[in-house]
Design a protein around this motif. Structure first.
Motif, PDB file in Angstrom:
ATOM      1  N   VAL A 140       0.859  -1.184   0.000  1.00 52.55           N
ATOM      2  CA  VAL A 140       0.000   0.000   0.000  1.00 52.55           C
ATOM      3  C   VAL A 140       0.898   1.237   0.000  1.00 52.55           C
ATOM      4  CG1 VAL A 140      -1.802   1.226   1.292  1.00 52.55           C
ATOM      5  CG2 VAL A 140      -1.741  -1.261   1.300  1.00 52.55           C
ATOM      6  N   THR A 150       1.388   7.171   1.314  1.00 51.79           N
ATOM      7  CA  THR A 150       0.465   8.297   1.389  1.00 51.79           C
ATOM      8  C   THR A 150      -0.917   7.844   1.847  1.00 51.79           C
ATOM      9  OG1 THR A 150       1.703   9.362  -0.368  1.00 51.79           O
ATOM     10  CG2 THR A 150      -0.480  10.223   0.075  1.00 51.79           C
ATOM     11  N   VAL A 151      -1.347   6.674   1.380  1.00 53.95           N
ATOM     12  CA  VAL A 151      -2.646   6.143   1.799  1.00 53.95           C
ATOM     13  C   VAL A 151      -2.618   5.825   3.291  1.00 53.95           C
ATOM     14  CG1 VAL A 151      -4.271   4.231   1.498  1.00 53.95           C
ATOM     15  CG2 VAL A 151      -3.177   5.264  -0.497  1.00 53.95           C
TER      16      VAL A 151
END
Length: 127
Positions: A34, A37-38
């Motif tokens: 992932v 930033t997420v």
């Protein structure tokens, strides 16, 4: 704008950057698939849920950044201009992928909306 307001907005911006960097660190350290930033956005969401409100300085900073969002596209535009020969060479595949991905994203959004409407029991006429 007074000095206190500038300092609070700078602190809010620093908090946004800190959440982003914490997410990047976690993604890198744990080798997660992932983007950091997420994860940073999830950290920020968790903090806002814990506070049960958005601090005024953070809200003002977010409104300012969203109001000038088009400035964030300048680096991408410069990158495209730097590789214009490569983009020109592969223009048709790029155009086809853009149209197909936009179509699929629209379908996915419509299905997600229908699924959410079913879960919440809302219909088209409800507000």
């Amino acid at each position: 704008m007074d000095r206190r307001r500038i300092i609070s907005c700078a602190a809010a911006f620093l908090a946004l950057v800190a959440c982003n960097e914490a997410g990047n660190f976690i993604a890198y350290a744990l080798h997660l698939p992932v983007p950091g930033t997420v994860i940073g956005l999830l950290i920020l969401l968790g903090l806002l849920l814990a506070l049960r409100r958005a601090p005024e300085a953070l809200r003002d900073t977010a409104v300012f950044l969203l109001g000038h969002l088009n400035l964030f596209y300048i680096p991408a535009g410069v990158g495209v201009m730097a590789y214009v020969a490569l983009v020109r060479q592969d223009l048709w595949p790029i155009v086809i992928v853009l149209f197909v991905s936009t179509f699929l994203a629209t379908i996915a959004a419509a299905l997600a909306f229908q699924w959410t409407a079913k879960l919440t029991g809302r219909t088209e006429g409800d507000r």
